[in-house]
Scaffold this active site. Structure first.
Site, PDB file in Angstrom:
ATOM      1  N   ARG A  63      26.138  13.764  34.316  1.00  0.00           N
ATOM      2  CA  ARG A  63      26.689  14.432  35.495  1.00  0.00           C
ATOM      3  C   ARG A  63      26.852  13.430  36.654  1.00  0.00           C
ATOM      4  O   ARG A  63      26.928  12.234  36.428  1.00  0.00           O
ATOM      5  CB  ARG A  63      25.785  15.614  35.855  1.00  0.00           C
ATOM      6  CG  ARG A  63      25.667  16.623  34.691  1.00  0.00           C
ATOM      7  CD  ARG A  63      24.804  17.803  35.039  1.00  0.00           C
ATOM      8  NE  ARG A  63      25.382  18.583  36.123  1.00  0.00           N
ATOM      9  CZ  ARG A  63      24.725  19.563  36.765  1.00  0.00           C
ATOM     10  NH1 ARG A  63      23.482  19.876  36.384  1.00  0.00           N
ATOM     11  NH2 ARG A  63      25.299  20.220  37.734  1.00  0.00           N
ATOM     12  N   HIS A  73      15.103  19.294  31.798  1.00  0.00           N
ATOM     13  CA  HIS A  73      16.297  19.805  32.457  1.00  0.00           C
ATOM     14  C   HIS A  73      17.141  20.563  31.441  1.00  0.00           C
ATOM     15  O   HIS A  73      17.215  20.166  30.265  1.00  0.00           O
ATOM     16  CB  HIS A  73      17.110  18.662  33.065  1.00  0.00           C
ATOM     17  CG  HIS A  73      16.333  17.943  34.120  1.00  0.00           C
ATOM     18  ND1 HIS A  73      16.145  18.464  35.376  1.00  0.00           N
ATOM     19  CD2 HIS A  73      15.632  16.782  34.082  1.00  0.00           C
ATOM     20  CE1 HIS A  73      15.384  17.645  36.072  1.00  0.00           C
ATOM     21  NE2 HIS A  73      15.047  16.612  35.315  1.00  0.00           N
ATOM     22  N   PRO A  92      14.064  24.752  42.814  1.00  0.00           N
ATOM     23  CA  PRO A  92      15.017  25.575  43.556  1.00  0.00           C
ATOM     24  C   PRO A  92      16.246  25.979  42.758  1.00  0.00           C
ATOM     25  O   PRO A  92      16.773  25.197  41.969  1.00  0.00           O
ATOM     26  CB  PRO A  92      15.414  24.679  44.733  1.00  0.00           C
ATOM     27  CG  PRO A  92      15.000  23.308  44.353  1.00  0.00           C
ATOM     28  CD  PRO A  92      13.831  23.454  43.432  1.00  0.00           C
ATOM     29  N   ASN A  93      16.652  27.201  43.013  1.00  0.00           N
ATOM     30  CA  ASN A  93      17.881  27.818  42.480  1.00  0.00           C
ATOM     31  C   ASN A  93      17.791  28.207  41.008  1.00  0.00           C
ATOM     32  O   ASN A  93      18.710  28.840  40.485  1.00  0.00           O
ATOM     33  CB  ASN A  93      19.109  26.914  42.717  1.00  0.00           C
ATOM     34  CG  ASN A  93      19.386  26.736  44.193  1.00  0.00           C
ATOM     35  OD1 ASN A  93      19.470  27.722  44.922  1.00  0.00           O
ATOM     36  ND2 ASN A  93      19.473  25.509  44.661  1.00  0.00           N
ATOM     37  N   TYR A 116      24.622  25.879  32.857  1.00  0.00           N
ATOM     38  CA  TYR A 116      23.204  26.191  32.654  1.00  0.00           C
ATOM     39  C   TYR A 116      22.931  27.270  31.602  1.00  0.00           C
ATOM     40  O   TYR A 116      21.773  27.592  31.330  1.00  0.00           O
ATOM     41  CB  TYR A 116      22.584  26.617  33.995  1.00  0.00           C
ATOM     42  CG  TYR A 116      22.655  25.524  35.037  1.00  0.00           C
ATOM     43  CD1 TYR A 116      22.008  24.306  34.837  1.00  0.00           C
ATOM     44  CD2 TYR A 116      23.385  25.696  36.205  1.00  0.00           C
ATOM     45  CE1 TYR A 116      22.089  23.289  35.776  1.00  0.00           C
ATOM     46  CE2 TYR A 116      23.469  24.685  37.160  1.00  0.00           C
ATOM     47  CZ  TYR A 116      22.817  23.481  36.931  1.00  0.00           C
ATOM     48  OH  TYR A 116      22.893  22.488  37.863  1.00  0.00           O
ATOM     49  N   ASN A 118      10.565  21.609  35.488  1.00  0.00           N
ATOM     50  CA  ASN A 118      11.980  21.457  35.835  1.00  0.00           C
ATOM     51  C   ASN A 118      12.045  21.506  37.354  1.00  0.00           C
ATOM     52  O   ASN A 118      12.002  22.583  37.955  1.00  0.00           O
ATOM     53  CB  ASN A 118      12.844  22.566  35.216  1.00  0.00           C
ATOM     54  CG  ASN A 118      14.322  22.339  35.504  1.00  0.00           C
ATOM     55  OD1 ASN A 118      14.696  21.486  36.318  1.00  0.00           O
ATOM     56  ND2 ASN A 118      15.173  23.099  34.827  1.00  0.00           N
ATOM     57  N   ARG A 151      24.895  32.683  37.494  1.00  0.00           N
ATOM     58  CA  ARG A 151      25.979  31.825  37.999  1.00  0.00           C
ATOM     59  C   ARG A 151      26.089  30.589  37.101  1.00  0.00           C
ATOM     60  O   ARG A 151      25.135  30.215  36.444  1.00  0.00           O
ATOM     61  CB  ARG A 151      25.664  31.350  39.432  1.00  0.00           C
ATOM     62  CG  ARG A 151      25.445  32.446  40.472  1.00  0.00           C
ATOM     63  CD  ARG A 151      26.721  32.826  41.212  1.00  0.00           C
ATOM     64  NE  ARG A 151      27.580  31.694  41.471  1.00  0.00           N
ATOM     65  CZ  ARG A 151      27.536  30.947  42.584  1.00  0.00           C
ATOM     66  NH1 ARG A 151      26.673  31.218  43.524  1.00  0.00           N
ATOM     67  NH2 ARG A 151      28.361  29.938  42.737  1.00  0.00           N
ATOM     68  N   ALA A 209      16.803  20.375  41.836  1.00  0.00           N
ATOM     69  CA  ALA A 209      17.339  19.285  42.657  1.00  0.00           C
ATOM     70  C   ALA A 209      16.231  18.450  43.311  1.00  0.00           C
ATOM     71  O   ALA A 209      16.465  17.281  43.666  1.00  0.00           O
ATOM     72  CB  ALA A 209      18.284  19.846  43.717  1.00  0.00           C
ATOM     73  N   GLU A 232       8.767  16.373  31.719  1.00  0.00           N
ATOM     74  CA  GLU A 232       9.889  16.718  32.610  1.00  0.00           C
ATOM     75  C   GLU A 232      11.026  17.283  31.769  1.00  0.00           C
ATOM     76  O   GLU A 232      11.331  16.746  30.694  1.00  0.00           O
ATOM     77  CB  GLU A 232      10.381  15.456  33.337  1.00  0.00           C
ATOM     78  CG  GLU A 232      11.612  15.722  34.195  1.00  0.00           C
ATOM     79  CD  GLU A 232      12.188  14.438  34.820  1.00  0.00           C
ATOM     80  OE1 GLU A 232      11.616  13.350  34.628  1.00  0.00           O
ATOM     81  OE2 GLU A 232      13.235  14.557  35.483  1.00  0.00           O
TER      82      GLU A 232
END
Ligand code: CA2
Length: 152
Positions: A111, A104, A14-15, A27, A78, A22, A81, A102
């Site tokens: 974070r 990111h 998601p996102n 990112y 990825n 943004r 969330a 995996e």
């Protein structure tokens, strides 16, 4: 006639469709579409083709993980969330039975604490975090070497 090798699946949660639009300070400025093209190019250097997808929906991601059981050689994921929340994604990945990397863009360990746990990591051959769009390219190389190696 020789059978066509199966593609690697690169799935995005998601996102991640907002990449480059943004929060570039976290990112980066590269869009997901650009990353998809970079990934395909890198995979080609290893003789691999790519199925590159993004979804904002947990169930759709799970459907794709299930599809990848028979239609992929391996997976780069990825989970966004859902990495930190989705037991359902974890269960789908348990049944994948293909090498999983995996990734990111950011380093979740640098974070908030709620990003420190992953439902994916225990099922992955390896985890690559914190290199921005470069995480995807490192993961392609890593997955290619897993697929080429004796333990594949
Ligand atoms: O660093 C990563 O790749 C993450 O998977 C990104 C997820 C985050 O929840 C994970 O902890 C780490 C969030 C993706 C949101 O992507 C956006 C991109 C641009 C603007 C807003 C959100």
């Amino acid at each position: 006639m020789a059978k066509k090798p199966l593609p690697i699946y690169v799935l995005n949660g998601p996102n991640l469709n907002l990449l480059g639009l943004r929060e570039p300070e976290i990112y980066g400025r590269t869009t997901l579409n650009e990353i998809g093209k970079m990934v395909a190019k890198q995979a080609k250097t290893h003789g691999l083709s790519v199925v590159f997808r993004q979804s904002n929906h947990e169930g759709e991601l799970i459907d794709w993980v299930q599809e990848a059981r028979t239609k992929s050689a391996g997976m780069i994921l990825n989970g966004g969330a859902y990495t930190h929340t989705s037991l359902a994604l974890h269960d789908a990945l348990r049944a994948l039975d293909k090498p999983l990397v995996e990734i990111h863009l950011s380093n979740p360990f640098a974070r908030e604490e709620f990003r420190h746990h992953s439902y994916i990591s225990s099922l992955a051959k390896g985890v690559i975090v914190g290199f921005g769009a470069g995480s995807y390219l490192l993961a392609v190389d890593a997955l290619a070497s897993l697929l080429e190696g004796p333990a594949a």
